[in-house]
Design a protein around this motif. Sequence first.
Motif, short mmCIF file in Angstrom:
data_model
loop_
_atom_site.label_atom_id
_atom_site.label_comp_id
_atom_site.label_asym_id
_atom_site.label_seq_id
_atom_site.Cartn_x
_atom_site.Cartn_y
_atom_site.Cartn_z
N ILE A 287 0.82 -1.21 0.00
CA ILE A 287 0.00 0.00 0.00
C ILE A 287 0.86 1.26 0.00
O ILE A 287 0.43 2.33 -0.47
CB ILE A 287 -0.96 -0.01 1.22
CG1 ILE A 287 -1.98 1.14 1.15
CG2 ILE A 287 -0.18 0.07 2.52
CD1 ILE A 287 -2.98 0.99 0.05
N GLY A 288 2.07 1.18 0.50
CA GLY A 288 2.96 2.34 0.53
C GLY A 288 3.35 2.84 -0.84
O GLY A 288 3.88 3.95 -0.98
N GLU A 289 3.13 2.02 -1.89
CA GLU A 289 3.48 2.40 -3.25
C GLU A 289 2.35 3.13 -3.97
O GLU A 289 2.51 3.57 -5.10
CB GLU A 289 3.86 1.15 -4.07
CG GLU A 289 4.92 0.27 -3.44
CD GLU A 289 6.29 0.93 -3.45
OE1 GLU A 289 6.50 1.86 -4.25
OE2 GLU A 289 7.13 0.52 -2.64
N LEU A 290 1.19 3.27 -3.33
CA LEU A 290 0.04 3.89 -3.98
C LEU A 290 0.28 5.40 -4.15
O LEU A 290 0.66 6.08 -3.20
CB LEU A 290 -1.22 3.66 -3.14
CG LEU A 290 -2.56 3.85 -3.83
CD1 LEU A 290 -2.76 2.77 -4.90
CD2 LEU A 290 -3.70 3.78 -2.81
N PRO A 291 0.08 5.93 -5.37
CA PRO A 291 0.30 7.36 -5.60
C PRO A 291 -0.58 8.23 -4.70
O PRO A 291 -1.70 7.84 -4.34
CB PRO A 291 -0.07 7.55 -7.08
CG PRO A 291 0.05 6.19 -7.68
CD PRO A 291 -0.31 5.23 -6.60
N LEU A 292 -0.09 9.42 -4.36
CA LEU A 292 -0.82 10.32 -3.46
C LEU A 292 -2.19 10.68 -4.00
O LEU A 292 -3.16 10.79 -3.24
CB LEU A 292 0.00 11.59 -3.22
CG LEU A 292 1.12 11.49 -2.18
CD1 LEU A 292 2.04 12.69 -2.26
CD2 LEU A 292 0.52 11.37 -0.77
N THR A 293 -2.31 10.87 -5.32
CA THR A 293 -3.60 11.23 -5.89
C THR A 293 -4.65 10.14 -5.65
O THR A 293 -5.81 10.43 -5.39
CB THR A 293 -3.47 11.46 -7.41
OG1 THR A 293 -2.83 10.32 -8.00
CG2 THR A 293 -2.62 12.70 -7.70
N LEU A 294 -4.20 8.89 -5.72
CA LEU A 294 -5.13 7.78 -5.48
C LEU A 294 -5.39 7.57 -4.00
O LEU A 294 -6.44 7.05 -3.62
CB LEU A 294 -4.60 6.50 -6.10
CG LEU A 294 -4.96 6.27 -7.57
CD1 LEU A 294 -4.34 4.99 -8.06
CD2 LEU A 294 -6.46 6.23 -7.76
N GLN A 295 -4.44 7.95 -3.16
CA GLN A 295 -4.64 7.82 -1.72
C GLN A 295 -5.86 8.63 -1.27
O GLN A 295 -6.63 8.18 -0.42
CB GLN A 295 -3.39 8.29 -0.97
CG GLN A 295 -2.20 7.36 -1.12
CD GLN A 295 -0.99 7.87 -0.39
OE1 GLN A 295 -1.09 8.61 0.59
NE2 GLN A 295 0.20 7.48 -0.86
#
Length: 505
Positions: A287-295
């Motif tokens: 989950i740490g690899e998820l882009p900020l926009t998608l977070q």
Amino acid sequence: MSLSITSLANIAIELQNGISHQDRFARLIRTLRQLLGGDATALLRYEARQFRPLAIDGLAEDVLGRRFALDAHPRLEAIARAGDVVRFPADSELPDPYDGLIPDHTDLKVHACLGLPLFADQNLIGALTVDGMDPLQFDHFSDEELRLISVLAAGALNNALLMEQLENQTPAVAAVPGATRSSSEMVGLSTGIMQLKKEIEIVAGSDLNVLITGETGVGKELVARAIHRGSARAANPLVYLNCAALPESVAESELFGHIKGAFTGAIHHRIGKFEMADNGTLFLDEIGELPLTLQAKLLRVLQYGDIQRVGDDSSQRVNVRVLAATNRDLKQHVLAGEFRADLFHRLSVFPLHVPPLRERGDDITLLAGFFCEQSRVKMGLRQVTLTDGARELLRRYDWPGNIRELEHALYRAAVLARAGKADGEIWLQPQHFQLDTDAGVKPASVASAHHIPAVNNLRTATDDFQRRAISNALDANAGNWAASARQLQLDVANLHRLAKRLGVK
């Protein structure tokens, strides 16, 4: 010789003593081995068409980690089907699951074998097995006496299973179509793994989001599967998504889906992972690899339960439990502005940490046994056995790649050991393991590595070293091959073969 009332009473007493089920089971099989005079005993639990050892006496430690599928073990299948005491003839051609696994008798086949199936309300719940090297070992005991033992053991095992079910407050596996314990089982008895299992039992029955942390290869997906299996959502899908493998351009579509024409190449409607997991569980790995926009969009789903397909103006509600996993320190990423603090707190309502393999002690041996049995079945071998030297090497190695590295190391070793072995019985030696010893073995085991002189031919130097080692061991043990094998941490049969090849014998 026969069993007296006193000896049967002793078994009953042992089953009442002890502070845990594990302690009672250990006492039971120890007492049983003493009474019957066998070389090895085991108490096995039956579920999902396989036997799982609960307690052993006189068998190699890695047996506790092995799982014996009925399809792969005809003797155990015969015990499961029998409904009564099973006595295998000494000349039975059915392979014994414990061949090569009785210490000090690794070069001999088991000759006497008893099987006592254990029942509760006419349902098979387990078995007791008793093995001996003497073909006439158990001929003096009547079936009636052995049936009494099986009744006592079955009662104790059934009580333990009922207690476990009450403590877990989870439905039986049979209530979940297609579910098996082996598909989400975590092998191990170390303090760290037992604590993790308790925490999984606690959180599984809730609907909380869970953040699973731990190094690469420790088994975070296995934890997620165990949580889902123990939840009220177990009959519904568990959907997996690796966030690290998602290109940012398609990540939103993967999560939430898209409609036809939403972007170039969108030639039809597509549902996303959240819709697939509706009324079930979504496991977001890395989950740490998820882009900020998608977070931010993920946070909205967790807060309101609404998703919006790419290109769609309308939204729809979903009922999804989210389990997330990471090998990163997300708190540090929050401080660095690389991960949203509000999403972190939403995901980590109930955090679980999976300990690295190097902190799990004897679990390494149990897991090695588990993978030995799996490789045996997959490769169609009669027997895959660890030598003492191999067990010691595995225990001393630090396993930077954790369980995944151990699994791959065992399979590679089995492939190497199988070369040139026509009989399908292989012994895994230290030299079969291609481990990065400079990085992974504790200093004490490689302290002398810096003093090895340069050689021109590695095979010749290795053979010379082995000749000297064998000769020195034989001199030190007055020519006793069995004692020399123990000193060299080799199986005695393998020592004979090696000595013959090297010209020592």
